[in-house]
Scaffold this motif. Structure first.
Motif, PDB file in Angstrom:
ATOM      1  N   SER A  57      55.570  27.357  33.065  1.00  0.00           N
ATOM      2  CA  SER A  57      54.899  28.564  32.572  1.00  0.00           C
ATOM      3  C   SER A  57      54.322  29.548  33.649  1.00  0.00           C
ATOM      4  O   SER A  57      54.484  30.795  33.629  1.00  0.00           O
ATOM      5  N   ALA A  58      53.556  28.812  34.735  1.00  0.00           N
ATOM      6  CA  ALA A  58      52.822  29.498  35.813  1.00  0.00           C
ATOM      7  C   ALA A  58      53.946  30.055  36.665  1.00  0.00           C
ATOM      8  O   ALA A  58      53.661  31.470  36.853  1.00  0.00           O
ATOM      9  N   VAL A  59      55.273  29.673  36.977  1.00  0.00           N
ATOM     10  CA  VAL A  59      56.363  30.270  37.725  1.00  0.00           C
ATOM     11  C   VAL A  59      56.551  31.682  36.941  1.00  0.00           C
ATOM     12  O   VAL A  59      56.825  32.621  37.540  1.00  0.00           O
ATOM     13  N   ILE A  60      56.732  31.598  35.472  1.00  0.00           N
ATOM     14  CA  ILE A  60      57.189  32.788  34.763  1.00  0.00           C
ATOM     15  C   ILE A  60      55.901  33.831  34.976  1.00  0.00           C
ATOM     16  O   ILE A  60      56.265  35.047  34.954  1.00  0.00           O
ATOM     17  N   GLY A  61      54.751  33.357  34.825  1.00  0.00           N
ATOM     18  CA  GLY A  61      53.588  34.279  34.907  1.00  0.00           C
ATOM     19  C   GLY A  61      53.520  34.804  36.307  1.00  0.00           C
ATOM     20  O   GLY A  61      53.178  35.945  36.391  1.00  0.00           O
ATOM     21  N   VAL A  62      53.911  34.110  37.295  1.00  0.00           N
ATOM     22  CA  VAL A  62      53.761  34.742  38.885  1.00  0.00           C
ATOM     23  C   VAL A  62      54.911  35.940  38.761  1.00  0.00           C
ATOM     24  O   VAL A  62      54.880  36.959  39.345  1.00  0.00           O
ATOM     25  N   TYR A  63      56.229  35.650  38.295  1.00  0.00           N
ATOM     26  CA  TYR A  63      57.134  36.445  38.289  1.00  0.00           C
ATOM     27  C   TYR A  63      56.920  37.869  37.378  1.00  0.00           C
ATOM     28  O   TYR A  63      57.321  38.892  37.906  1.00  0.00           O
ATOM     29  N   GLN A  64      56.174  37.809  36.275  1.00  0.00           N
ATOM     30  CA  GLN A  64      55.836  38.939  35.612  1.00  0.00           C
ATOM     31  C   GLN A  64      54.848  39.670  36.287  1.00  0.00           C
ATOM     32  O   GLN A  64      54.687  40.947  36.210  1.00  0.00           O
ATOM     33  N   ARG A  65      54.047  39.240  37.214  1.00  0.00           N
ATOM     34  CA  ARG A  65      52.879  39.929  38.016  1.00  0.00           C
ATOM     35  C   ARG A  65      53.114  40.161  39.265  1.00  0.00           C
ATOM     36  O   ARG A  65      52.263  40.398  40.089  1.00  0.00           O
ATOM     37  N   ARG A  66      54.358  40.071  39.818  1.00  0.00           N
ATOM     38  CA  ARG A  66      54.721  40.118  41.098  1.00  0.00           C
ATOM     39  C   ARG A  66      54.320  41.327  41.793  1.00  0.00           C
ATOM     40  O   ARG A  66      54.216  41.488  42.817  1.00  0.00           O
ATOM     41  N   ALA A  67      54.719  42.535  41.050  1.00  0.00           N
ATOM     42  CA  ALA A  67      54.364  43.761  41.593  1.00  0.00           C
ATOM     43  C   ALA A  67      53.197  44.402  41.019  1.00  0.00           C
ATOM     44  O   ALA A  67      52.624  45.588  41.627  1.00  0.00           O
ATOM     45  N   SER A  68      51.869  43.675  40.793  1.00  0.00           N
ATOM     46  CA  SER A  68      50.713  44.069  40.508  1.00  0.00           C
ATOM     47  C   SER A  68      49.750  44.157  41.559  1.00  0.00           C
ATOM     48  O   SER A  68      48.710  44.867  41.608  1.00  0.00           O
ATOM     49  N   GLY A  69      50.285  43.256  42.507  1.00  0.00           N
ATOM     50  CA  GLY A  69      49.311  42.958  43.672  1.00  0.00           C
ATOM     51  C   GLY A  69      48.206  42.107  43.574  1.00  0.00           C
ATOM     52  O   GLY A  69      47.407  41.944  44.239  1.00  0.00           O
ATOM     53  N   GLU A  70      48.026  41.386  42.273  1.00  0.00           N
ATOM     54  CA  GLU A  70      47.018  40.458  41.944  1.00  0.00           C
ATOM     55  C   GLU A  70      47.292  39.025  42.485  1.00  0.00           C
ATOM     56  O   GLU A  70      46.125  38.223  42.682  1.00  0.00           O
ATOM     57  N   VAL A  71      48.648  38.803  43.024  1.00  0.00           N
ATOM     58  CA  VAL A  71      48.546  37.352  43.410  1.00  0.00           C
ATOM     59  C   VAL A  71      48.522  37.475  45.150  1.00  0.00           C
ATOM     60  O   VAL A  71      49.324  38.113  45.694  1.00  0.00           O
ATOM     61  N   ARG A  72      47.560  36.738  45.380  1.00  0.00           N
ATOM     62  CA  ARG A  72      47.146  36.484  46.966  1.00  0.00           C
ATOM     63  C   ARG A  72      47.883  35.206  47.600  1.00  0.00           C
ATOM     64  O   ARG A  72      47.510  34.059  46.951  1.00  0.00           O
ATOM     65  N   VAL A  73      49.340  35.570  48.181  1.00  0.00           N
ATOM     66  CA  VAL A  73      50.070  34.556  48.566  1.00  0.00           C
ATOM     67  C   VAL A  73      49.372  33.535  49.526  1.00  0.00           C
ATOM     68  O   VAL A  73      49.312  32.389  49.499  1.00  0.00           O
ATOM     69  N   LYS A  74      48.855  33.930  50.589  1.00  0.00           N
ATOM     70  CA  LYS A  74      48.261  33.249  51.569  1.00  0.00           C
ATOM     71  C   LYS A  74      47.301  32.216  51.292  1.00  0.00           C
ATOM     72  O   LYS A  74      47.333  31.116  51.465  1.00  0.00           O
ATOM     73  N   PRO A  75      46.215  32.838  50.436  1.00  0.00           N
ATOM     74  CA  PRO A  75      45.386  31.571  49.812  1.00  0.00           C
ATOM     75  C   PRO A  75      46.069  30.714  49.048  1.00  0.00           C
ATOM     76  O   PRO A  75      45.793  29.308  49.126  1.00  0.00           O
ATOM     77  N   ALA A  76      47.069  31.267  48.229  1.00  0.00           N
ATOM     78  CA  ALA A  76      47.682  30.065  47.306  1.00  0.00           C
ATOM     79  C   ALA A  76      48.228  29.008  48.078  1.00  0.00           C
ATOM     80  O   ALA A  76      48.542  28.087  47.522  1.00  0.00           O
ATOM     81  N   LEU A  77      49.235  29.552  49.263  1.00  0.00           N
ATOM     82  CA  LEU A  77      50.032  28.373  49.839  1.00  0.00           C
ATOM     83  C   LEU A  77      48.917  27.372  50.405  1.00  0.00           C
ATOM     84  O   LEU A  77      49.321  26.216  50.467  1.00  0.00           O
ATOM     85  N   VAL A  78      47.896  27.955  51.167  1.00  0.00           N
ATOM     86  CA  VAL A  78      47.055  26.861  51.892  1.00  0.00           C
ATOM     87  C   VAL A  78      46.204  25.958  50.777  1.00  0.00           C
ATOM     88  O   VAL A  78      46.307  25.011  51.035  1.00  0.00           O
ATOM     89  N   PHE A  79      46.135  26.542  49.723  1.00  0.00           N
ATOM     90  CA  PHE A  79      45.449  25.797  48.606  1.00  0.00           C
ATOM     91  C   PHE A  79      46.376  24.931  48.095  1.00  0.00           C
ATOM     92  O   PHE A  79      46.150  23.566  47.838  1.00  0.00           O
TER      93      PHE A  79
END
Length: 266
Positions: A57-79
């Motif tokens: 479900s989370a993967v689907i949510g990330v895909y839907q929000r990919r163009a919003s600029g709200e997903v911060r990839v670097k903090p997410a990867l370190v986390f």
């Protein structure tokens, strides 16, 4: 599997996806109660399915929000690096602790995190501060994110939840993320961390694949609705909704498992 049971599975998946998409954490809190009390599963297989549904479900949510600029990839990867390792350890240790004790402590932790979010809901800003780890990522942010990720990972593997109830407050209160950005980024973190917990649990449990498919079908539709809700409501309303869901589920879990512990000791 009966038609009624299949229908309940789709509806349960839909509720998980809806809450996860709207709050970034509520879906993971609902997953175990729905699987155990609505679908009648035992805790161990329910934990495995919970991680699968929450991650997908989370993967689907990330895909839907990919163009919003709200997903911060670097903090997410370190986390997620320390989180995935912690999740594997948590999943391994899950079988050595009595379930009622684990769920009781889990409920208490949920209330603490949710109360902190409710208290600060009026102070959630819509913009990213220049000092926020969402905007800049100095060494201090690496340390904070790594430590928080390890703790969330342990909780994820141990309890079979996505950890959003801890991730979202941590991103907002410790790392300075705006609420919507915290919800969106938490979805990517949840997906990555849940994989570590899932690997640990799959070593000891079997997966009901037909049931998994029905849950995932429901969660895909629910996540779409939850993402729309998240963009229509104010950050303050989202924060309070998240807190209300967490506190409600926590109270039920504490009462239920507390009575089981007291009854078992009599």
């Amino acid at each position: 599997m009966s038609i009624d049971h299949a229908g309940l599975a789709v509806v349960s998946g839909g509720l998980i996806g809806l809450a996860l998409g709207a709050t970034g954490g509520g879906g993971s809190l609902l997953a175990i109660p729905l699987l155990v009390y609505v679908l009648g599963m035992k805790v161990q297989p329910a934990t495995v399915l919970s991680l699968m549904v929450v991650a997908a479900s989370a993967v689907i949510g990330v895909y839907q929000r990919r163009a919003s600029g709200e997903v911060r990839v670097k903090p997410a990867l370190v986390f997620s690096v320390t989180g995935a390792a912690g999740a594997w350890v948590g999943a391994f240790g899950h079988r050595f602790v009595r379930e009622e004790t684990v769920l009781l402590l889990f409920g208490l932790l949920m209330i603490v995190a949710a109360w902190q979010m409710w208290q600060r809901s009026g102070h959630v800003e819509g913009r990213v501060s220049g000092e926020s780890c969402a905007e800049r990522f100095p060494r201090s942010c690496w340390i904070k994110v790594s430590l928080i990720g390890a703790v969330v990972g342990l909780l994820t593997g141990f309890f079979g939840v996505g950890g959003g109830f801890v991730i979202v407050p941590a991103l907002v209160l410790v790392l300075g993320f705006p609420m919507r950005m915290a919800v969106s980024t938490s979805l990517l973190i949840i997906a990555l961390v849940a994989v570590g917990g899932l690997v640990g649990h799959l070593q000891t449990g079997q997966v009901d694949w037909p049931l998994s498919g029905l849950l995932l079908l429901g969660s895909a539709f629910g996540m779409t609705g939850g993402s729309r809700v998240a963009h229509q409501l104010s950050p303050s309303v989202l924060t309070k909704s998240f807190a209300a869901v967490a506190i409600g589920v926590a109270i039920v879990m504490i009462m239920h498992n507390g009575m089981k512990l007291v009854g078992g000791n009599l």
